[in-house]
Design a protein around this motif. Structure first.
Motif, PDB file in Angstrom:
ATOM      1  N   ILE A 328       0.862  -1.180   0.000  1.00 23.15           N
ATOM      2  CA  ILE A 328       0.000   0.000   0.000  1.00 23.15           C
ATOM      3  C   ILE A 328       0.897   1.228   0.000  1.00 23.15           C
ATOM      4  CG2 ILE A 328      -1.714   1.318   1.294  1.00 23.15           C
ATOM      5  CD1 ILE A 328      -2.668  -1.355   2.485  1.00 23.15           C
ATOM      6  N   MET A 329       0.769   2.038  -1.041  1.00 21.30           N
ATOM      7  CA  MET A 329       1.570   3.259  -1.143  1.00 21.30           C
ATOM      8  C   MET A 329       0.671   4.465  -0.916  1.00 21.30           C
ATOM      9  SD  MET A 329       4.723   2.356  -1.815  1.00 21.30           S
ATOM     10  CE  MET A 329       5.481   3.873  -2.386  1.00 21.30           C
ATOM     11  N   THR A 330       1.066   5.299   0.013  1.00 18.61           N
ATOM     12  CA  THR A 330       0.321   6.528   0.262  1.00 18.61           C
ATOM     13  C   THR A 330       1.033   7.706  -0.397  1.00 18.61           C
ATOM     14  OG1 THR A 330       1.470   6.838   2.377  1.00 18.61           O
ATOM     15  CG2 THR A 330      -0.662   5.698   2.421  1.00 18.61           C
ATOM     16  N   HIS A 331       0.282   8.790  -0.594  1.00 18.17           N
ATOM     17  CA  HIS A 331       0.839   9.995  -1.221  1.00 18.17           C
ATOM     18  C   HIS A 331       0.038  11.195  -0.744  1.00 18.17           C
ATOM     19  CE1 HIS A 331      -2.586   9.605  -3.996  1.00 18.17           C
ATOM     20  NE2 HIS A 331      -2.236   8.321  -4.128  1.00 18.17           N
ATOM     21  N   TYR A 332       0.538  12.387  -1.046  1.00 18.09           N
ATOM     22  CA  TYR A 332      -0.087  13.584  -0.494  1.00 18.09           C
ATOM     23  C   TYR A 332      -1.472  13.866  -1.075  1.00 18.09           C
ATOM     24  CZ  TYR A 332       0.551  16.884  -4.419  1.00 18.09           C
ATOM     25  OH  TYR A 332       0.454  17.551  -5.609  1.00 18.09           O
ATOM     26  N   GLN A 333      -1.826  13.207  -2.186  1.00 15.39           N
ATOM     27  CA  GLN A 333      -3.146  13.409  -2.772  1.00 15.39           C
ATOM     28  C   GLN A 333      -4.194  12.427  -2.231  1.00 15.39           C
ATOM     29  OE1 GLN A 333      -2.182  13.390  -6.978  1.00 15.39           O
ATOM     30  NE2 GLN A 333      -1.794  15.592  -7.000  1.00 15.39           N
ATOM     31  N   ASN A 334      -3.797  11.551  -1.322  1.00 20.84           N
ATOM     32  CA  ASN A 334      -4.792  10.799  -0.545  1.00 20.84           C
ATOM     33  C   ASN A 334      -5.468  11.765   0.423  1.00 20.84           C
ATOM     34  OD1 ASN A 334      -2.432   8.102  -0.373  1.00 20.84           O
ATOM     35  ND2 ASN A 334      -4.282   8.110  -1.623  1.00 20.84           N
ATOM     36  N   SER A 335      -6.318  11.265   1.258  1.00 19.84           N
ATOM     37  CA  SER A 335      -7.007  12.104   2.235  1.00 19.84           C
ATOM     38  C   SER A 335      -7.393  11.238   3.433  1.00 19.84           C
ATOM     39  CB  SER A 335      -8.280  12.711   1.617  1.00 19.84           C
ATOM     40  OG  SER A 335      -9.176  11.662   1.245  1.00 19.84           O
ATOM     41  N   VAL A 336      -7.831  11.891   4.499  1.00 19.31           N
ATOM     42  CA  VAL A 336      -8.286  11.143   5.669  1.00 19.31           C
ATOM     43  C   VAL A 336      -9.485  10.272   5.293  1.00 19.31           C
ATOM     44  CG1 VAL A 336      -9.314  11.336   7.969  1.00 19.31           C
ATOM     45  CG2 VAL A 336      -7.381  12.802   7.338  1.00 19.31           C
ATOM     46  N   ARG A 337     -10.386  10.816   4.477  1.00 21.61           N
ATOM     47  CA  ARG A 337     -11.561  10.006   4.095  1.00 21.61           C
ATOM     48  C   ARG A 337     -11.156   8.810   3.240  1.00 21.61           C
ATOM     49  NH1 ARG A 337     -15.214  13.030  -0.569  1.00 21.61           N
ATOM     50  NH2 ARG A 337     -13.541  13.318  -2.110  1.00 21.61           N
ATOM     51  N   ALA A 338     -10.082   8.958   2.457  1.00 16.88           N
ATOM     52  CA  ALA A 338      -9.601   7.827   1.655  1.00 16.88           C
ATOM     53  C   ALA A 338      -9.019   6.738   2.554  1.00 16.88           C
ATOM     54  CB  ALA A 338      -8.548   8.299   0.650  1.00 16.88           C
ATOM     55  N   ILE A 339      -8.304   7.150   3.596  1.00 16.48           N
ATOM     56  CA  ILE A 339      -7.760   6.175   4.545  1.00 16.48           C
ATOM     57  C   ILE A 339      -8.898   5.477   5.289  1.00 16.48           C
ATOM     58  CG2 ILE A 339      -6.191   5.800   6.476  1.00 16.48           C
ATOM     59  CD1 ILE A 339      -4.853   6.811   3.870  1.00 16.48           C
ATOM     60  N   GLU A 340      -9.923   6.223   5.634  1.00 15.05           N
ATOM     61  CA  GLU A 340     -11.074   5.633   6.317  1.00 15.05           C
ATOM     62  C   GLU A 340     -11.779   4.624   5.410  1.00 15.05           C
ATOM     63  OE1 GLU A 340     -13.210   9.149   7.361  1.00 15.05           O
ATOM     64  OE2 GLU A 340     -12.108   9.449   9.253  1.00 15.05           O
ATOM     65  N   LYS A 341     -11.876   4.939   4.134  1.00 15.22           N
ATOM     66  CA  LYS A 341     -12.482   4.000   3.177  1.00 15.22           C
ATOM     67  C   LYS A 341     -11.605   2.750   3.034  1.00 15.22           C
ATOM     68  CE  LYS A 341     -15.649   4.308   0.923  1.00 15.22           C
ATOM     69  NZ  LYS A 341     -17.021   3.737   1.021  1.00 15.22           N
ATOM     70  N   LEU A 342     -10.295   2.932   3.029  1.00 14.61           N
ATOM     71  CA  LEU A 342      -9.384   1.794   2.969  1.00 14.61           C
ATOM     72  C   LEU A 342      -9.543   0.922   4.211  1.00 14.61           C
ATOM     73  CD1 LEU A 342      -7.040   0.189   1.759  1.00 14.61           C
ATOM     74  CD2 LEU A 342      -5.463   1.873   2.759  1.00 14.61           C
ATOM     75  N   GLU A 343      -9.751   1.527   5.347  1.00 14.64           N
ATOM     76  CA  GLU A 343      -9.968   0.761   6.578  1.00 14.64           C
ATOM     77  C   GLU A 343     -11.243  -0.080   6.459  1.00 14.64           C
ATOM     78  OE1 GLU A 343      -9.975   1.363  11.436  1.00 14.64           O
ATOM     79  OE2 GLU A 343     -10.131   3.113  10.128  1.00 14.64           O
ATOM     80  N   GLU A 344     -12.270   0.470   5.823  1.00 19.48           N
ATOM     81  CA  GLU A 344     -13.493  -0.298   5.597  1.00 19.48           C
ATOM     82  C   GLU A 344     -13.229  -1.490   4.682  1.00 19.48           C
ATOM     83  OE1 GLU A 344     -16.536   2.292   4.122  1.00 19.48           O
ATOM     84  OE2 GLU A 344     -16.347   3.719   5.781  1.00 19.48           O
ATOM     85  N   VAL A 345     -12.360  -1.295   3.685  1.00 20.90           N
ATOM     86  CA  VAL A 345     -11.973  -2.394   2.795  1.00 20.90           C
ATOM     87  C   VAL A 345     -11.281  -3.485   3.605  1.00 20.90           C
ATOM     88  CG1 VAL A 345     -10.431  -3.066   0.916  1.00 20.90           C
ATOM     89  CG2 VAL A 345     -11.803  -0.977   0.721  1.00 20.90           C
ATOM     90  N   MET A 346     -10.373  -3.096   4.483  1.00 26.98           N
ATOM     91  CA  MET A 346      -9.672  -4.057   5.330  1.00 26.98           C
ATOM     92  C   MET A 346     -10.656  -4.867   6.169  1.00 26.98           C
ATOM     93  SD  MET A 346      -6.517  -1.770   6.787  1.00 26.98           S
ATOM     94  CE  MET A 346      -5.234  -1.109   5.726  1.00 26.98           C
ATOM     95  N   GLN A 347     -11.598  -4.180   6.779  1.00 26.04           N
ATOM     96  CA  GLN A 347     -12.572  -4.847   7.648  1.00 26.04           C
ATOM     97  C   GLN A 347     -13.423  -5.834   6.856  1.00 26.04           C
ATOM     98  OE1 GLN A 347     -14.502  -1.347   9.191  1.00 26.04           O
ATOM     99  NE2 GLN A 347     -13.001  -1.045  10.831  1.00 26.04           N
ATOM    100  N   GLU A 348     -13.876  -5.407   5.677  1.00 27.81           N
ATOM    101  CA  GLU A 348     -14.732  -6.272   4.876  1.00 27.81           C
ATOM    102  C   GLU A 348     -13.954  -7.452   4.299  1.00 27.81           C
ATOM    103  OE1 GLU A 348     -18.082  -7.782   2.831  1.00 27.81           O
ATOM    104  OE2 GLU A 348     -17.800  -6.523   4.615  1.00 27.81           O
ATOM    105  N   ALA A 349     -12.729  -7.212   3.858  1.00 28.40           N
ATOM    106  CA  ALA A 349     -11.914  -8.301   3.313  1.00 28.40           C
ATOM    107  C   ALA A 349     -11.626  -9.344   4.384  1.00 28.40           C
ATOM    108  CB  ALA A 349     -10.614  -7.742   2.741  1.00 28.40           C
ATOM    109  N   CYS A 350     -11.334  -8.880   5.579  1.00 27.51           N
ATOM    110  CA  CYS A 350     -11.068  -9.810   6.688  1.00 27.51           C
ATOM    111  C   CYS A 350     -12.331 -10.574   7.065  1.00 27.51           C
ATOM    112  CB  CYS A 350     -10.517  -9.050   7.890  1.00 27.51           C
ATOM    113  SG  CYS A 350      -8.818  -8.471   7.668  1.00 27.51           S
ATOM    114  N   ARG A 351     -13.479  -9.877   7.053  1.00 23.37           N
ATOM    115  CA  ARG A 351     -14.739 -10.536   7.393  1.00 23.37           C
ATOM    116  C   ARG A 351     -15.027 -11.661   6.400  1.00 23.37           C
ATOM    117  NH1 ARG A 351     -19.629 -11.114   5.901  1.00 23.37           N
ATOM    118  NH2 ARG A 351     -19.386  -9.799   4.049  1.00 23.37           N
ATOM    119  N   ARG A 352     -14.851 -11.368   5.113  1.00 15.95           N
ATOM    120  CA  ARG A 352     -15.123 -12.383   4.091  1.00 15.95           C
ATOM    121  C   ARG A 352     -14.116 -13.539   4.184  1.00 15.95           C
ATOM    122  NH1 ARG A 352     -16.646  -9.242  -1.589  1.00 15.95           N
ATOM    123  NH2 ARG A 352     -18.037  -7.653  -0.678  1.00 15.95           N
TER     124      ARG A 352
END
Length: 373
Positions: A328-352
């Motif tokens: 996972i590569m981060t950059h200055y054009q990401n945002s806090v909301r993008a990180i929060e969405k990525l966290e949701e991806v992590m949670q859902e991927a782990c759940r599945r």
């Protein structure tokens, strides 16, 4: 009066893209810079914008000369070819280095060089002890003597300590071996508090490359640095490889803004902050990382967490988050909301994954692999 309609110049499409920091896009101020860019021919050394930026960066890196090139791959290959003289010869490098894994075998094609890939004993970066075990300093006609040591900083997001680079460089130069630094992400290494400067790193090596399209958001290009003689030679090889650019100022005007707005103003620290958020989120779902998070790269251990990569990618696609496997590569054009969405991806991927999705695919792949042994 109505406000301007948002577009990709004002709202980067890279916000939810974590595949690489190469996905960063030019800003509206970079676009504005085109109106004052020189249209002189760079092959004839008449691009005033390019000449000025080369001089500016040469000073920043503490090198006599700089040259704008089309890509990091081209930059590395120009440096290596210019440093090497007459075969037989070999280049010692990290086994994970870009010149070994990601440049389509260009070193062997362009420089006719044997590569000696070395796995660092500490799992992080090459040390002098690693180099001494694998360097070839011999007149034995069976071997291709080491003539260049190629280092990389950052290497997979990990900062190569300047003390270790100094030890390797001093050893190399004592034995007549040149040292190249692939600094595609040297900006990132220098974006961490209390780290050495660009010049501190550059003064230890013979040639350096640095990328302006990774993390900084310029659309195209890298710069190479060295003494005037070697940069002149690189410019000749650049033309040979089809790298001559006519109105290069169109590209370097945007690169100039990228250096000022992103690096000089400290915006790469935002990428580092986002990376720490990602690391915390991944550990929050029971995951582990395979390398320390020094800068803007987070290497997630999907296998240990039990998440098949197919599930990981599928959930990301469904939720509008672009992923590139375990990095996972981060950059200055990401945002806090993008990180929060990525966290949701992590949670859902782990759940599945915990529910068994993708498990059959993994078992099938393992059986297929074993059947070929």
């Amino acid at each position: 009066m109505t406000s301007a309609t948002p577009n990709e110049w004002t709202n980067s499409p890279a916000e939810f893209d974590f595949r690489s920091d190469t996905v960063t896009t030019p800003s509206s101020s970079m676009l504005a810079a085109l109106t004052t860019a020189s249209l002189g021919d760079d092959v004839y050394n008449e691009s005033l914008t390019t000449n000025a930026l080369e001089a500016r960066l040469a000073k920043m890196f503490g090198k006599p000369s700089a040259l704008f090139v089309l890509s990091g791959t081209m930059g590395n290959q120009l440096c290596l070819r210019a440093l090497l003289q007459q075969p037989p010869y070999s280049i010692l490098c990290d086994s994970r280095s870009h010149i070994y894994l990601d440049e389509a075998g260009a070193t062997s094609l362009i420089s006719q060089a044997t590569l000696t890939p070395v796995v660092p004993a500490n799992g992080l970066y090459l040390t002098l002890e690693d180099v001494k075990k694998h360097v070839i300093i011999s007149d034995d006609i069976h071997y291709a003597p080491t003539k260049v040591i190629s280092l990389e900083n950052t290497i997979w997001g990990v900062i190569h300590p300047i003390e270790e680079i100094r030890r390797i460089s001093e050893f190399a130069h004592e034995h007549g071996i040149k040292v190249h630094l692939d600094g595609a992400r040297l900006w990132n290494a220098c974006s961490v508090t209390e780290t050495p400067t660009l010049e501190d790193y550059s003064e230890l090596v013979d040639t350096v490359t640095v990328c302006v399209s990774k993390s900084l958001g310029a659309p195209v290009g890298s710069f190479v640095f060295g003494d005037e003689k070697i940069v002149k030679k690189m410019n000749h090889i650049k033309k040979l490889l089809g790298g001559g650019i006519r109105q290069a100022g169109i590209l370097t005007a945007m690169a100039d803004v990228a250096v000022t707005e992103v690096f000089k103003k400290g915006r790469l620290s935002e990428a580092n902050y986002y990376a720490k958020m990602v690391e915390k989120a991944w550990k929050g779902v029971g995951g582990e990382t395979t390398l320390p998070v020094d800068t803007n790269a987070v290497w997630v251990d999907l296998e240990k967490r039990g998440v098949p990569e197919s599930v990981w990618q599928k959930v990301g696609d469904e939720m509008g988050v672009k992923l590139g496997g375990v990095r996972i590569m981060t950059h200055y054009q990401n945002s806090v909301r993008a990180i929060e969405k990525l966290e949701e991806v992590m949670q859902e991927a782990c759940r599945r994954a915990d529910a068994g999705e993708g498990r059959h695919e993994v078992e099938t792949l393992e059986k297929s692999y074993l059947s070929k042994q």
